[in-house]
Scaffold this motif. Structure first.
Motif, PDB file in Angstrom:
ATOM      1  N   GLU A  83      45.232  43.971  -2.192  1.00  0.00           N
ATOM      2  CA  GLU A  83      45.992  44.794  -3.137  1.00  0.00           C
ATOM      3  C   GLU A  83      45.041  45.561  -4.057  1.00  0.00           C
ATOM      4  O   GLU A  83      45.243  46.745  -4.325  1.00  0.00           O
ATOM      5  CB  GLU A  83      46.947  43.904  -3.960  1.00  0.00           C
ATOM      6  N   ILE A  85      41.929  46.390  -3.381  1.00  0.00           N
ATOM      7  CA  ILE A  85      41.267  47.409  -2.564  1.00  0.00           C
ATOM      8  C   ILE A  85      42.213  48.579  -2.307  1.00  0.00           C
ATOM      9  O   ILE A  85      41.808  49.746  -2.347  1.00  0.00           O
ATOM     10  CB  ILE A  85      40.755  46.792  -1.243  1.00  0.00           C
ATOM     11  N   ARG A  86      43.499  48.265  -2.046  1.00  0.00           N
ATOM     12  CA  ARG A  86      44.470  49.338  -1.813  1.00  0.00           C
ATOM     13  C   ARG A  86      44.594  50.223  -3.047  1.00  0.00           C
ATOM     14  O   ARG A  86      44.573  51.457  -2.949  1.00  0.00           O
ATOM     15  CB  ARG A  86      45.828  48.739  -1.449  1.00  0.00           C
ATOM     16  N   LYS A  87      44.683  49.610  -4.229  1.00  0.00           N
ATOM     17  CA  LYS A  87      44.808  50.387  -5.465  1.00  0.00           C
ATOM     18  C   LYS A  87      43.556  51.218  -5.712  1.00  0.00           C
ATOM     19  O   LYS A  87      43.653  52.385  -6.102  1.00  0.00           O
ATOM     20  CB  LYS A  87      45.071  49.459  -6.648  1.00  0.00           C
ATOM     21  N   GLU A  88      42.383  50.616  -5.468  1.00  0.00           N
ATOM     22  CA  GLU A  88      41.137  51.366  -5.640  1.00  0.00           C
ATOM     23  C   GLU A  88      41.073  52.543  -4.664  1.00  0.00           C
ATOM     24  O   GLU A  88      40.657  53.636  -5.035  1.00  0.00           O
ATOM     25  CB  GLU A  88      39.932  50.438  -5.438  1.00  0.00           C
ATOM     26  N   SER A  89      41.501  52.290  -3.431  1.00  0.00           N
ATOM     27  CA  SER A  89      41.494  53.360  -2.422  1.00  0.00           C
ATOM     28  C   SER A  89      42.439  54.487  -2.808  1.00  0.00           C
ATOM     29  O   SER A  89      42.111  55.665  -2.657  1.00  0.00           O
ATOM     30  CB  SER A  89      41.886  52.804  -1.056  1.00  0.00           C
ATOM     31  N   GLU A  90      43.611  54.108  -3.313  1.00  0.00           N
ATOM     32  CA  GLU A  90      44.559  55.132  -3.757  1.00  0.00           C
ATOM     33  C   GLU A  90      43.975  55.944  -4.906  1.00  0.00           C
ATOM     34  O   GLU A  90      44.109  57.173  -4.937  1.00  0.00           O
ATOM     35  CB  GLU A  90      45.881  54.486  -4.187  1.00  0.00           C
ATOM     36  N   GLU A  92      40.767  56.387  -5.576  1.00  0.00           N
ATOM     37  CA  GLU A  92      39.687  57.217  -5.045  1.00  0.00           C
ATOM     38  C   GLU A  92      40.244  58.419  -4.281  1.00  0.00           C
ATOM     39  O   GLU A  92      39.712  59.525  -4.388  1.00  0.00           O
ATOM     40  CB  GLU A  92      38.789  56.380  -4.137  1.00  0.00           C
ATOM     41  N   LEU A  93      41.314  58.187  -3.516  1.00  0.00           N
ATOM     42  CA  LEU A  93      41.931  59.285  -2.774  1.00  0.00           C
ATOM     43  C   LEU A  93      42.499  60.323  -3.732  1.00  0.00           C
ATOM     44  O   LEU A  93      42.317  61.533  -3.534  1.00  0.00           O
ATOM     45  CB  LEU A  93      43.035  58.747  -1.854  1.00  0.00           C
TER      46      LEU A  93
END
Length: 160
Positions: A83, A85-90, A92-93
């Motif tokens: 979760e 990592i998903r938030k960080e990826s979002e 960053e995106l």
């Protein structure tokens, strides 16, 4: 008949005497005692092994519960990490998309400025060509001024 029974009884007592003389009942008693001790020891050993097996089984069950609890903790931690990592990826995106949008807007502004500059350059070249043509044709000043004024008016519509 009594006579035969008498000799049978005498033989029986002699037999018993021989057995006592050679201490057969003591030997039999010792063997029975030894066998009883062996059986008792085997039962005690079996009881001890049973208790060890129960202890090992209880230890196995405890370890299994601990392993399941650990596995559940690992799964929960993995879900939390996923979760995060998903938030960080979002994030960053979103930041990358914002940067790309800003870059695209900057390129568009540069292209607009370049196009405006090119249009102005073309308008200046047209004005210079018109002025040159007027000079060559020796138009009168009034007509030349009107032509220049008309070029300036047309330049405004060409820029928009």
């Amino acid at each position: 008949m009594h006579y035969d029974a008498f000799w049978v009884a005498v033989a029986f007592f002699i037999f018993l005497g021989v057995l006592v003389y050679f201490k057969v009942p003591g030997v039999i008693a010792k063997q029975l005692d030894a066998r009883a001790d062996r059986i008792k020891n085997e039962l005690e050993e079996a009881q001890r092994l049973r208790e060890e097996a129960q202890a090992m089984f209880a230890d196995y069950q405890r370890r299994q519960r601990d392993a399941l609890a650990t596995a559940e903790e690992i799964v929960a931690k993995a879900k939390e990490d996923a979760e995060i990592i998903r938030k960080e990826s979002e994030a960053e995106l979103a930041a990358a998309l914002t940067r790309r949008q800003e870059l695209a807007e900057a390129k568009i502004r540069q292209a607009e400025e370049k196009a405006l500059s090119e249009v102005q350059n073309v308008a200046v070249e047209i004005s210079i060509a018109a002025a040159e043509k007027l000079m060559k044709d020796n138009l009168k000043a009034k007509e030349a001024g009107a032509l220049i004024d008309q070029s300036i008016k047309d330049l405004g519509s060409q820029l928009n």
